[in-house]
Design a protein around this motif. Structure first.
Motif, PDB file in Angstrom:
ATOM      1  N   THR A 164       0.833  -1.209   0.000  1.00 36.98           N
ATOM      2  CA  THR A 164       0.000   0.000   0.000  1.00 36.98           C
ATOM      3  C   THR A 164       0.864   1.253   0.000  1.00 36.98           C
ATOM      4  N   GLU A 213       2.695   1.653  -3.312  1.00 34.26           N
ATOM      5  CA  GLU A 213       1.778   2.079  -4.366  1.00 34.26           C
ATOM      6  C   GLU A 213       1.482   3.568  -4.242  1.00 34.26           C
ATOM      7  N   TRP A 232       5.512   0.918  -8.287  1.00 34.67           N
ATOM      8  CA  TRP A 232       4.315   0.071  -8.448  1.00 34.67           C
ATOM      9  C   TRP A 232       4.717  -1.394  -8.569  1.00 34.67           C
ATOM     10  N   ALA A 249       3.557  -4.363  -6.122  1.00 34.94           N
ATOM     11  CA  ALA A 249       2.901  -5.595  -6.561  1.00 34.94           C
ATOM     12  C   ALA A 249       3.599  -6.815  -5.965  1.00 34.94           C
ATOM     13  N   GLU A 270      -0.719  -6.427  -0.820  1.00 37.57           N
ATOM     14  CA  GLU A 270      -1.559  -5.435  -0.139  1.00 37.57           C
ATOM     15  C   GLU A 270      -1.706  -4.164  -0.976  1.00 37.57           C
ATOM     16  N   THR A 271      -2.012  -4.335  -2.249  1.00 34.44           N
ATOM     17  CA  THR A 271      -2.174  -3.195  -3.153  1.00 34.44           C
ATOM     18  C   THR A 271      -3.632  -3.076  -3.576  1.00 34.44           C
ATOM     19  N   SER A 272      -3.915  -2.043  -4.355  1.00 37.13           N
ATOM     20  CA  SER A 272      -5.253  -1.903  -4.929  1.00 37.13           C
ATOM     21  C   SER A 272      -5.407  -2.874  -6.093  1.00 37.13           C
ATOM     22  N   ALA A 273      -6.638  -3.061  -6.536  1.00 41.57           N
ATOM     23  CA  ALA A 273      -6.906  -3.966  -7.663  1.00 41.57           C
ATOM     24  C   ALA A 273      -6.371  -3.410  -8.984  1.00 41.57           C
ATOM     25  N   LEU A 274      -5.984  -2.139  -8.987  1.00 40.49           N
ATOM     26  CA  LEU A 274      -5.546  -1.484 -10.219  1.00 40.49           C
ATOM     27  C   LEU A 274      -4.032  -1.537 -10.425  1.00 40.49           C
ATOM     28  N   ILE A 275      -3.298  -2.200  -9.533  1.00 43.23           N
ATOM     29  CA  ILE A 275      -1.846  -2.109  -9.582  1.00 43.23           C
ATOM     30  C   ILE A 275      -1.268  -2.643 -10.896  1.00 43.23           C
ATOM     31  N   GLU A 276      -1.784  -3.775 -11.388  1.00 41.33           N
ATOM     32  CA  GLU A 276      -1.243  -4.338 -12.643  1.00 41.33           C
ATOM     33  C   GLU A 276      -1.568  -3.438 -13.821  1.00 41.33           C
ATOM     34  N   LYS A 277      -2.733  -2.824 -13.812  1.00 41.38           N
ATOM     35  CA  LYS A 277      -3.118  -1.900 -14.893  1.00 41.38           C
ATOM     36  C   LYS A 277      -2.198  -0.678 -14.896  1.00 41.38           C
TER      37      LYS A 277
END
Length: 316
Positions: free
Chosen positions: A270, A273, A292, A296, A300-307
């Motif tokens: 988090t 990120e 980022w 990853a 514990e990241t947001s769902a958008l990290i890979e995007k």
């Protein structure tokens, strides 16, 4: 000649002429006024061994052992002795409470849930076991049941503001997880009305407001106050940085996020990120992607990290 006197005391305790309650009373008088040290702990441990040998069906020997192990922070051994004591006496509320503290120190939330439920059944008007039960259920991610435990327990709190504030704080956390934001805000407000200098509640409330992008000035003030109370807390530094980010003060956000990373022993996803998000808004996209990627890997990241990584772009 205290050492010789103590050895004589042990010999007296080895017999069965004195009943256990008298032995315990004598022991308490012996140690009255002494601060606990390794030497005192050793003596207490020796007394417990003698008591159990002479009175193997007495709960008190196991309870004394448990107290010794709790002071030595040997929580697993403390728990074992408490549970043994329950074979002979389950009506000592203080030992149940000690058991719950041992469980939480061991981070054994399944046992904490079980033992707190048993304590509630035996002592239904004691508020603290409901708090422990709620904490266990929260950690086990059964949020509706956790909320029920917290709401039930708070009704039994009498003349203990600190405990009541703790209940409302946990209710706020649980309502947030249940996405009941209005109820969460009400609970945090009640907690802070009782304990306005509770840094954890100030931080959590501020962070959740910032995630929603609501009342950012209020969030800023609360996060700032939390940092005044605990200036080296990495989580609170991260919260303050994220609020500054939401207020579009990216340069200040960078300063505070780097302070958070500096103070963090084990950096989580988090925080990394957030670091990347801030760097991106300062036109440092390559560095943002690096953070980022680290986030990853840490989790514990947001769902958008890979995007974000794939598109090399910030998304919210």
């Amino acid at each position: 000649k205290e050492d010789q006197a103590f050895e004589s005391l042990l010999k007296a305790f080895e017999g069965t002429e004195l009943d256990v309650d008298n032995k315990i009373q004598i022991m308490l008088l012996w140690f009255d006024g002494q601060s606990y040290s390794d030497e005192v702990n050793l003596k207490v441990e020796r007394i417990a061994a003698v008591l159990l040998k002479a009175n193997p069906e007495s709960a008190r020997g196991y309870q004394i052992y448990a107290d010794v192990f709790m002071r030595e922070q040997k929580y697993d051994q403390a728990r074992t002795n408490i549970l043994k004591s329950f074979d002979f006496d389950k009506n000592n509320y203080q030992m149940w409470e000690t058991l719950l503290y041992a469980d939480i120190q061991l981070q054994d939330f399944a046992s904490l849930n079980q033992h707190a439920s048993e304590t509630n059944a035996l002592f239904p008007e004691q508020p603290l076991p409901y708090l422990f039960n709620g904490i266990a259920l929260f950690q086990l991610k059964t949020y509706p049941e956790a909320l029920d435990a917290f709401e039930t327990g708070r009704k039994f709190v009498v003349r203990n503001d600190k405990l009541l504030a703790e209940f409302y704080s946990n209710i706020g956390d649980t309502q947030h997880r249940l996405k009941n934001t209005a109820a969460s805000d009400v609970a945090y407000t009640k907690s802070l009305s009782i304990q306005p200098d509770n840094a954890l509640v100030l931080n959590n409330y501020a962070y959740y407001l910032s995630l929603r992008g609501e009342d950012l000035d209020k969030a800023h003030q609360m996060a700032q106050k939390a940092l005044e109370l605990q200036p080296d807390n990495a989580s609170y530094l991260d919260t303050f940085a994220w609020i500054l980010f939401q207020q579009k003060d990216f340069y200040q956000a960078l300063i505070w996020i780097e302070k958070a990373i500096e103070k963090t022993e084990e950096v989580n996803g988090t925080l990394l990120e957030h670091y990347g998000d801030i760097l991106f808004h300062l036109d440092r996209a390559d560095e943002a992607v690096q953070q980022w990627q680290k986030a990853a890997a840490a989790g514990e990241t947001s769902a958008l990290i890979e995007k974000k990584i794939n598109d090399k772009k910030y998304y919210e």
